[in-house]
Scaffold this active site. Sequence first.
Site, mmCIF file in Angstrom:
data_model
loop_
_atom_site.group_PDB
_atom_site.id
_atom_site.type_symbol
_atom_site.label_atom_id
_atom_site.label_comp_id
_atom_site.label_asym_id
_atom_site.label_seq_id
_atom_site.Cartn_x
_atom_site.Cartn_y
_atom_site.Cartn_z
ATOM 1 N N HIS A 320 0.817 -1.214 0.000
ATOM 2 C CA HIS A 320 0.000 0.000 0.000
ATOM 3 C C HIS A 320 0.851 1.265 0.000
ATOM 4 O O HIS A 320 0.345 2.362 -0.252
ATOM 5 C CB HIS A 320 -0.949 0.005 1.201
ATOM 6 C CG HIS A 320 -0.276 0.262 2.518
ATOM 7 N ND1 HIS A 320 0.170 -0.754 3.335
ATOM 8 C CD2 HIS A 320 0.029 1.425 3.167
ATOM 9 C CE1 HIS A 320 0.695 -0.231 4.434
ATOM 10 N NE2 HIS A 320 0.622 1.092 4.357
ATOM 11 N N ASP A 350 0.394 -7.549 1.555
ATOM 12 C CA ASP A 350 0.783 -6.148 1.738
ATOM 13 C C ASP A 350 2.299 -5.994 1.741
ATOM 14 O O ASP A 350 2.870 -5.274 2.563
ATOM 15 C CB ASP A 350 0.189 -5.582 3.028
ATOM 16 C CG ASP A 350 0.288 -4.063 3.091
ATOM 17 O OD1 ASP A 350 0.344 -3.439 2.007
ATOM 18 O OD2 ASP A 350 0.331 -3.513 4.200
ATOM 19 N N SER A 435 4.872 2.795 8.011
ATOM 20 C CA SER A 435 4.571 1.580 7.251
ATOM 21 C C SER A 435 5.774 1.173 6.420
ATOM 22 O O SER A 435 6.383 1.996 5.727
ATOM 23 C CB SER A 435 3.368 1.821 6.341
ATOM 24 O OG SER A 435 2.211 2.070 7.105
#
EC number: 3.4.21.-
Length: 585
Positions: A320, A350, A435
């Site tokens: 993402h 992911d 992230s």
Amino acid sequence: MDNNKKQVIPRSQYRRKRREYFHNVEREERIRREKIEKENQAKREQHQTKVNEERVKDNLRKARIEKLTQEEIHQQRDDKSYKQKTLNQNNQMNKSKDDDNKIGEESLHDVRVSSDTSTLPHQNKSIKDYDDSGNESKQHTKLTSKESMLGVNSNHTEQDSRSTQPYSSKHSYSQPKDKDNDNTQQAQFLKKEDKQRNRAENIKKVNEFKQLVVAFFKEHWPKMLIIIGIIVLLLILNAIFTTVNKNDHTNDSAFNGTAKDETTAMKIAENSVKSVVTVENDLSNDTTVSDNKNESDNEIGSGVVYKKVGDSIYIFTNAHVVGDQEKQKVTYGNDKSVTGKVIGKDKWSDLAVVKAKVADENIKPMTMGDSNNIKLAEPILVIGNPLGTDFKGSVSQGIVSGLNRHVPVDIDKNDNYDALMKAFQIDAPVNPGNSGGAVVDRDGRLIGIVSLKIDMHNVEGMAFAIPINDVRKIAKELEHKGKVNYPNTEIKIKNVGDLDDSERNAINLPAKVNHGVLIGEVKENGLGDKAGLKKGDVIVELDGKKIEDNLRYRQVIYSHYDDQKTITAKIYRNGAEKNIKIKLK
């Protein structure tokens, strides 16, 4: 009756009657027993005193006898030594007598006559002294007369008189010596009596003091308890303040950097920061997150260098983060940046892999750890770039809060969960931009990649990271194929929990079954069709794992992307339980 006059009640009407005397038999009996006991105690003490006196006298008598015995022994030793000296002197006189043998009988006779005539006055004198001096002088007179009758020479007579005189003198002083011994023993006896009397008085004083102390405590024990309580309270307060001061000192030492754990954490952070970069899918000059652009169009995050081949580096990050952009801006070091390329990504896990060319030797791959050895409450560090490059290289600290979490994820942002992500839970602060960042253990080894967190107003400290063992396997697929080929059973499914009663009755589903997935359609010649699955079947277990819903079903199927082995499915068909083998390739 006059109202002004004080009314007086006669004393005979209100006076209390005299109490009658009650004869208390028990009290008199108790007093009598106590009196008898005291008399017996006094008799016992008197008897014990007499016994002690007899013992003292007996001890004195024994001591006196022992002393006399010792004196007699010393007397015998002195007599023996004196006789030995006399014998030696006699031997010397015998030698001198041999030298005088040349003198004739005539001179010897003259000497004897002269000695006889000389002893007569002495004999008369000794008889006269007998009346004055008694037995002791009489013995000396007999010895002298006997010597004159035997007619010994003058030298021998003188020697005998010498040998006799000390012996007589010793015996003449024996009687005063005994008197002195008696006086000494009497003085010792009196001295011992004084000691015993003093000892008894001391014992009496000690007992009286003990009684006074006991009486004092009996009278003032409440005050003593109050004083003791105050002292204990002061000691407790002192201990509390001492502990607080020690804690303050410990905190000061921690802030001064003397703690070993903090020094280790600092070294780990210093080495790990060099392996963390910033990944941004927007190639413009602005590297700060902008609120004016769509998040999917301008996603910024972190990445971890896990491999370096020549001047090329390979970076772990999130799918993402890279989005749909193939080119990524990679920032490292002191705001140095290069353009990287996404060589593979997988939305279901992911994860994405970015490759970039960097000539900087300070960029080094991070040491890999083993996520199978992660322990609950294990301390960890999270390293990333929250909110962009302005806060790059941020380090946060926490622990592993949970293991083997299955977190539902909405991949396409349609408010419906699409997959279950296998992760472990951490409580370290995670913000936008973290992230793709690194989760390292206390040895500085990479054990996970930060993926997501629960963002709710009433939830704090719940972030999740993908285990590094899963990351490495998927990254290997992405490096070689650019994607991950997951097995597909090609069936449409629906959660059993969403069925109404009519639908359950239509498929004869037992009432005890409240979990699983219902097969709606089966594609012809698909893996499900080849395995024998049919419309209306309910799958409740797959590969030995309980199937709660469609997310769990997809997770179990996708977990066999690398081996694609045959698995067993437990199903209900028309209310009957059945097992079916499903080949995943």
